[in-house]
Enzyme design. Structure first.
Site, mmCIF file in Angstrom:
data_model
loop_
_atom_site.group_PDB
_atom_site.id
_atom_site.type_symbol
_atom_site.label_atom_id
_atom_site.label_comp_id
_atom_site.label_asym_id
_atom_site.label_seq_id
_atom_site.Cartn_x
_atom_site.Cartn_y
_atom_site.Cartn_z
ATOM 1 N N HIS A 15 -2.039 -11.250 11.608
ATOM 2 C CA HIS A 15 -1.605 -9.901 11.256
ATOM 3 C C HIS A 15 -1.239 -9.181 12.549
ATOM 4 O O HIS A 15 -1.864 -9.370 13.588
ATOM 5 C CB HIS A 15 -2.716 -9.162 10.514
ATOM 6 C CG HIS A 15 -2.372 -7.727 10.227
ATOM 7 N ND1 HIS A 15 -1.211 -7.369 9.588
ATOM 8 C CD2 HIS A 15 -3.016 -6.564 10.531
ATOM 9 C CE1 HIS A 15 -1.168 -6.047 9.501
ATOM 10 N NE2 HIS A 15 -2.252 -5.537 10.067
ATOM 11 N N GLU A 35 0.848 -1.191 0.000
ATOM 12 C CA GLU A 35 0.000 0.000 0.000
ATOM 13 C C GLU A 35 0.883 1.240 0.000
ATOM 14 O O GLU A 35 0.430 2.329 0.303
ATOM 15 C CB GLU A 35 -0.970 -0.019 1.183
ATOM 16 C CG GLU A 35 -0.337 -0.116 2.541
ATOM 17 C CD GLU A 35 -1.367 0.060 3.654
ATOM 18 O OE1 GLU A 35 -1.851 -0.971 4.131
ATOM 19 O OE2 GLU A 35 -1.672 1.196 4.029
ATOM 20 N N CYS A 79 -3.189 -4.228 4.259
ATOM 21 C CA CYS A 79 -2.099 -5.103 4.706
ATOM 22 C C CYS A 79 -2.233 -6.544 4.223
ATOM 23 O O CYS A 79 -1.427 -7.390 4.576
ATOM 24 C CB CYS A 79 -2.017 -5.099 6.240
ATOM 25 S SG CYS A 79 -1.697 -3.470 6.920
#
Lengths: 384, 356
Positions: free
Chosen positions: B241, B86, B118
């Site tokens: 994550h 990103e 992400c």
């Protein structure tokens, strides 16, 4: 004309990201029905809400909610009076009933505050301060209460850590309350190491960001709702406001508006507040708790916090204060808070159990606050 | 357990890269007047910072070079390059082609940049599994790389960091770890975003937690467990994550994965949240250390929002391949601490006229 609460509904306070104001309102109305409340006899609707116009860009909220619950074509209105909106709506309902304009008034308190980021939330609640003289210069509701806390702690020689006793008690009290938002215990260390919001006030001295809705039915003595539905009687209610701007007040360690309310309550009802069994107060940012406790004459000036530290006002004490967790732990959906308080006291007086223990009480008092002690209200309730 | 197409495919090479510079939490706290301990409260110690001559493509290249070294294949055999980021240097003009060219993969290849906050690198991995298991291509390269942006002074600045991880996906018989099954869970949930031409992302504060991170990871993992019949106790490790040092432990606890299964793959406390490199670097670290036969749960998350859950089993080939490239722990140890002003210069937070 005697006035009764003949039904109440409570919905869980949380961050309801997926629900609209109308959805939330619907939940508490549905809960009235679940608890056996009589909705068919309602002839007026008052909605208590403080931020719909700012946060949801929605005014005329009562009309919209009336549509949603199938109540259009009748008397509806919205009441905004900050954190005292709920109490103000119930006092208005009581007046409608006494005047004969309505026999049964449905009061719904609803607020939805968690859709926005912190800065928007803070901006919104800071509209309870003088916009031109205070909020414009960056004062927030938290910083205003922090000034009160500083002043109180210094004048009466308390340490900042002494403030922790109240939120710890509130979190304990909310543990088994089904509709409460923060149902977990906190420790002294957690309170005193939580982030500073506005010194000396920390995150764990502050109310959470809350979405929720509560509702009550306010009925006339001669309403068609059967007597056995009566849960509590509204013995007396009063509301007063006082100087909004902190810099104009003579004294920062008390709320003058509360003195006006107390005087009116005692005079109007001939009831000594010390005789009340259950009290629900707006304990905004913790410091409000000792100030209101002192203002009600339950503790001497400056000793409110000491009495909390000494373990007073717990369940079983007389009075028990905020046995459902207060704004700190039950949650503080501002415009709806007063309706929650009245519904809670009604429930405790009528069939109340907290933590498995029956609450023995005949008299209850709800003290709601708008702004930083700018508006205070008192509603005396008696078991039927 | 039924056999899923994923089982034909595995990770034949893996590699990571973290820049050498580290910014401590205290530096950020001092600069912006945050109370001491704010960074620690997020489970953070320090974060990796890319230098002025680094960007998502250079870091992605470094990680991919390590992955290809471990794969022991001719880069020309790679038939797809997916670059998840990103923070790509060009809004229009692929970054995947820069990597493909620099790594000697071009021209007989697919190549594209993926964007899903992400989670794009992980989507690249799942797409690679499909392409390789179908037989369309022999190998694919999936890369997650970011020089994450954070508005100076925003709470995000404590975690947003730089780093990359890359995986060569190929036939399971050559793999250091084979895929057993995977499951994706995606909804339109705007918890974190960056509009075009805006230098920094915005986020919905608490909204990024429960309705976004937790809801999506929990549903993705539950979907995988339901599909496979596996239970949390069947896994030796779990990598989620890692937007901060706390969320992965919390989501692990809620799903029934004890701390000691999560901590080995939890790198954020030491390098920060490398966004597309976040969960994938955790996996990379586990491939550096896990014994053959270990089963790993991998669950990346991307705001917006979505999560993928994978069940991965380490093979005996992992141990041999480890020494073929620098390990994650090598990059963690290789560090130099910098001040906030150096960080501001490296990440171009200081605006000046002329020069770069």
């Amino acid at each position: 004309m005697r006035v009764f609460i003949t039904g109440y509904g409570l919905s869980k306070i949380s961050r309801w990201f997926g629900e609209t104001l109308e959805d939330l309102a619907f939940k508490s109305v549905k809960d009235i029905e679940n608890k056996g409340g009589e909705l068919r006899e309602i002839d007026a609707l008052i909605v208590a809400n403080s931020f719909g116009g700012i946060l949801q860009s929605q005014n005329l909220l009562s009309s919209l909610i009336a549509e949603d619950i199938g109540f259009s074509g009748k008397l509806t209105m919205t009441v905004e009076n900050g954190g005292a909106s709920g109490a103000s709506a119930i006092l208005t309902a009581s007046s409608l009933v006494k005047s004969g304009l309505a026999k049964n008034v449905l009061v719904i308190g609803v607020e939805k505050m968690s859709d926005y980021i912190g800065s928007v939330f803070n901006h919104s609640i800071s509209t309870f301060m003088n916009a031109e003289h205070e909020a414009f210069y960056g004062s927030t509701l938290a910083s205003g209460f922090a000034i009160l806390a500083r002043s109180y702690l210094s004048k009466y020689k308390y340490s900042e850590e002494d403030l922790g006793a109240w939120p710890i008690l509130m979190h304990e009290n909310a543990l088994d309350v089904p509709h409460a938002q923060l149902k977990f215990k906190i420790t002294e260390e957690q309170v005193n190491s939580s982030d500073i919001v506005s010194s000396p006030l920390r995150v764990l001295h502050s109310p959470p960001v809350s979405d929720g809705s509560a509702a009550v039915i306010v009925s006339a003595e001669d309403s068609s709702i059967p007597k056995e539905k009566r849960l509590a009687e509204i013995k007396f209610g009063y509301l007063s406001s006082h100087l909004m701007e902190l810099s104009l007040r003579e004294n920062l360690e008390e709320f003058y508006a509360l003195k006006c309310v107390k005087d009116a309550l005692e005079k109007g009802s001939s009831i000594d507040i010390k005789k009340v069994d259950l009290i629900e107060i707006s304990d905004d940012y913790t410091i409000s708790a000792p100030i209101i406790i002192e203002g009600l004459g339950l503790s001497d000036k400056g000793s409110g916090l000491r009495s909390i530290l000494d373990g007073r006002y717990r369940l079983g004490d007389k009075p028990s204060i905020n046995v459902t967790g207060g704004t700190k732990s039950r949650g503080h959906p501002f415009g709806a808070t007063g309706v929650y308080q009245v519904a809670e006291v009604t429930s405790l007086l009528s069939d109340g159990k907290v933590k498995g223990a029956r609450v023995n009480g005949e008299l209850g008092l709800v003290v709601s606050m708008g702004g930083i002690g700018t508006v205070l209200s008192g509603i005396l309730l008696e078991k039927v | 357990m039924s056999v899923f197409p994923e089982s034909k495919v595995g990770i034949v090479g893996w590699g990571s890269y973290f820049p050498i510079y580290r910014l401590s939490m205290e530096e950020i706290e001092k600069q912006w007047g945050f109370p001491n301990g704010t960074g620690n409260g997020l489970g953070m110690k320090e974060k990796a910072v890319a230098y002025t001559d680094e960007d998502a493509t250079t870091m992605g290249y470094e990680a991919a070079r390590n992955a290809i070294a471990r794969s022991e294949i001719d880069p020309k055999k790679i038939g797809a390059v997916f670059f998840g980021t990103e923070s790509k240097p060009y809004a229009v003009k692929p970054s995947a082609t820069i990597l493909a060219e620099a790594l000697g993969i071009t021209p007989d290849t697919m190549a594209s940049d993926l964007e899903f906050a992400c989670r794009a690198g992980s989507e690249g991995m799942r797409a690679s599994i499909g392409l390789v298991s179908s037989g369309m291509i022999g190998y694919a390269l999936a890369v997650g790389s970011d020089t994450a942006q954070a508005n100076p002074g925003d709470i995000l600045e404590f975690t947003a960091s730089s780093g990359a991880s890359a995986f060569v996906i190929g036939p399971s018989r050559e793999a250091a770890a084979v895929f057993e099954a995977s499951y994706s869970y995606v909804t339109d949930t705007p918890d974190f975003w960056r509009r075009g031409l805006s230098p920094y992302p915005l986020h919905g504060e608490a909204f990024t937690g429960e309705p976004a991170y937790f809801d999506h990871i929990i549903n993705a993992v539950k979907g995988l467990l339901e599909k496979t019949g596996l239970r949390p106790s069947d896994f030796d490790y779990a990598v989620f994550h890692q937007p901060n040092g706390k969320f992965p432990l919390k989501v692990g606890e809620r799903l029934g994965f004890p701390k000691d299964k999560v901590i080995p793959g939890l790198l954020t406390p030491f390098v920060g949240n490398t966004y597309n490199g976040s969960a994938l670097s955790g996996l990379s670290n586990l491939l550096d250390i896990a014994k053959a036969g270990s089963r790993i749960l991998l669950a990346p998350f991307g705001s917006g929002a979505g999560s993928d859950a994978y069940s991965i089993i380490v093979t005996d080939k992992a141990e041999v391949k480890r020494s073929l490239a620098p390990t994650v722990s090598y990059y963690l140890k290789r560090k130099m601490n910098i001040t906030y002003s150096e960080y501001a210069k490296f990440r171009r937070l200081i605006k000046k006229i002329g020069g770069d």
